[in-house]
Design a protein around this motif. Structure first.
Motif, PDB file in Angstrom:
ATOM      1  N   ASN A 185       5.469  -1.608   7.733  1.00 30.67           N
ATOM      2  CA  ASN A 185       4.635  -1.554   6.538  1.00 30.67           C
ATOM      3  C   ASN A 185       5.296  -2.362   5.431  1.00 30.67           C
ATOM      4  O   ASN A 185       6.445  -2.102   5.065  1.00 30.67           O
ATOM      5  CB  ASN A 185       4.445  -0.102   6.084  1.00 30.67           C
TER       6      ASN A 185
ATOM      7  N   THR B 237       6.585   1.805   0.879  1.00 31.12           N
ATOM      8  CA  THR B 237       5.309   1.097   0.770  1.00 31.12           C
ATOM      9  C   THR B 237       5.261   0.316  -0.536  1.00 31.12           C
ATOM     10  O   THR B 237       6.274   0.174  -1.234  1.00 31.12           O
ATOM     11  CB  THR B 237       4.127   2.080   0.899  1.00 31.12           C
TER      12      THR B 237
ATOM     13  N   SER C  12       6.568  -3.538   1.988  1.00 34.25           N
ATOM     14  CA  SER C  12       6.999  -2.528   1.028  1.00 34.25           C
ATOM     15  C   SER C  12       8.036  -3.040   0.035  1.00 34.25           C
ATOM     16  O   SER C  12       8.470  -4.188   0.098  1.00 34.25           O
ATOM     17  CB  SER C  12       7.619  -1.352   1.796  1.00 34.25           C
TER      18      SER C  12
ATOM     19  N   THR D 137      -1.078  -1.781  -2.295  1.00 35.16           N
ATOM     20  CA  THR D 137      -1.823  -1.737  -1.033  1.00 35.16           C
ATOM     21  C   THR D 137      -3.031  -0.800  -1.108  1.00 35.16           C
ATOM     22  O   THR D 137      -3.992  -0.953  -0.362  1.00 35.16           O
ATOM     23  CB  THR D 137      -0.916  -1.311   0.145  1.00 35.16           C
TER      24      THR D 137
ATOM     25  N   SER E 220       2.131  -2.558  12.936  1.00 36.98           N
ATOM     26  CA  SER E 220       1.749  -2.508  11.524  1.00 36.98           C
ATOM     27  C   SER E 220       0.748  -1.404  11.231  1.00 36.98           C
ATOM     28  O   SER E 220      -0.169  -1.162  12.004  1.00 36.98           O
ATOM     29  CB  SER E 220       1.154  -3.861  11.137  1.00 36.98           C
TER      30      SER E 220
ATOM     31  N   GLU F 221       6.071   6.956   4.188  1.00 32.66           N
ATOM     32  CA  GLU F 221       4.778   6.891   4.905  1.00 32.66           C
ATOM     33  C   GLU F 221       4.944   7.332   6.366  1.00 32.66           C
ATOM     34  O   GLU F 221       4.021   7.860   6.975  1.00 32.66           O
ATOM     35  CB  GLU F 221       4.239   5.454   4.885  1.00 32.66           C
TER      36      GLU F 221
END
Length: 403
Positions: A186, A139, A188, A143, A320, A178
């Motif tokens: 995701n 990740t 990252s 975010t 996503s 994650e």
């Protein structure tokens, strides 16, 4: 061909771009300024710069200004990685732990807060393709969505003065993912890890590798991880959007960290460039991997990279987790290093299927439309990139000029 037509584009229509962005963004103080370029059939048809590169010093924006391109670094790193693929240095389905042994037993977050995480074993093995498509389970700290990205922030894994690529990889080995690799998308630090792998596989620093294998062949003399002394008077200021659509100086070009060579060579977001330099890179991608006789990647390799590599040809919303604004999600998949348009109607933005590109944190963007033989570059310096629908508006103006 009428004088107002160049390479099948109406100049009368293209010249609407500057007045539009001036009226809606520069004059109201939403953007300091911008530079943009449109090329078709290998020819630059239109380019312009408007507004100011530095509000505080009242310095006008110029076509050759340098911009922090942030995530537009990612396609460069991805091309570097695939150059090494073409040399047989790795396979896409290779487990990442083959090259980073400490990543052999990665685990997935279950509950808790750093450093007291409860985790479970990942059900899949992370491959290099997972890194290239952001399906790795890694990740970004910025975010601000989960306890895992909170740990990234605490450990300053999005970049700090003491971070190095070695340190990043070492720290990531200690943190949970994650999700199990390949099961979700995701955005990252995956591409920073690819930068680390480029160094491991090539035996060169990322900066030296880029210079030798991409920048020098394409004569990209203004692109790099550092603003050289001879470039400093062309380096634009970067701004942060404030409540009420005002601007606050985020990075002063005369005091910026970019004036020094960084310890952390971020393959995910570390480069500065100009519209003309980045055009040379994007034009090579549009022309099947070569520009002005210099080939940086094979034609079939590039065709492979710009396919949608998400499982079952899904688009980004289907896979996503969390919110992200670098690209309109609907009708866009992800290839090996950039987004790929899979359904034009679903995307609700004009374009062609097979078009690919990406953007950066400070609202820069580019796209390549192989069907129309079209390359578009847009540079400004406003964080966050989700502030305004600049990319969608630019597309409407550019595609409206196709005759």
């Amino acid at each position: 061909m009428p004088a107002s037509l160049v390479s099948g584009l109406s100049l009368d229509r293209l010249t609407r771009i500057s007045p539009y962005f001036n009226e809606h963004y520069v004059q109201p103080g939403k953007l300091s300024g911008f530079a943009a370029l449109v090329a078709r059939h290998g020819e630059i048809v239109w380019a312009d710069a408007q507004g100011l590169m530095d509000i505080e010093r009242n310095r006008p924006m110029q076509r050759d200004n340098l911009f922090r391109i942030y995530s537009m670094t990612k396609p460069v790193t991805s091309i570097a990685m695939m150059q090494l693929y073409e040399q047989g240095k790795f396979l896409l389905n290779d487990p990442v732990h083959k090259y980073i042994p400490s990543w052999r037993n990665l685990r997935v977050y279950k509950s808790g807060r750093y450093p007291d995480f409860e985790t479970e074993p990942a059900t899949t093995t992370m491959t290099i393709r997972d890194l290239m498509t952001h399906t790795s389970g890694l990740t970004y700290g910025f975010t601000e969505r989960t306890e895992v990205d909170a740990a990234y922030r605490q450990l300053k894994l999005d970049g700090s003065s003491i971070l190095t690529l070695d340190k990043l990889v070492e720290r990531l080995a200690e943190l949970p993912l994650e999700f199990s690799p390949g099961t979700a998308w995701n955005y990252s630090v995956s591409t920073d890890v690819l930068g680390y792998l480029v160094q491991q596989l090539s035996g060169q620093s990322l900066a030296d590798y880029f210079d030798e294998h991409i920048f020098r062949p394409l004569a990209m003399t203004d692109t790099g991880f550092q603003v050289r002394p001879d470039q400093q008077d062309r380096f634009a200021a970067c701004y942060l959007r404030q409540p009420g659509d005002t601007l606050k100086l985020q990075d002063d070009p005369e005091r910026s960290k970019y004036l020094k060579h960084p310890r952390f060579l971020s393959g995910g977001g570390g480069l500065v460039s100009t519209i003309d330099d980045y055009h040379r890179f994007a034009q090579a991608l549009c022309q099947g991997g070569a520009f002005q006789g210099q080939r940086i990647i094979g034609r079939k390799t590039l065709e492979f990279m710009r396919r949608n590599h998400l499982p079952d040809n899904q688009d980004l919303p289907a896979l996503s987790i969390g919110g992200f604004t670098e690209t309109p999600y609907q009708g866009s998949g992800f290839g090996l290093g950039f987004s790929v348009k899979t359904d034009v109607a679903k995307s609700q933005t004009i374009g062609s299927e097979g078009e690919f590109g990406w953007g950066g944190l400070a609202s820069t963007s580019f796209f390549v439309d192989p069907q129309e033989d079209l390359v578009v570059i847009f540079m400004t310096q406003l964080i966050p990139s989700s502030s305004y629908p600049l990319r969608q508006e630019l597309r409407a103006l550019v595609y409206g000029a196709l005759v």
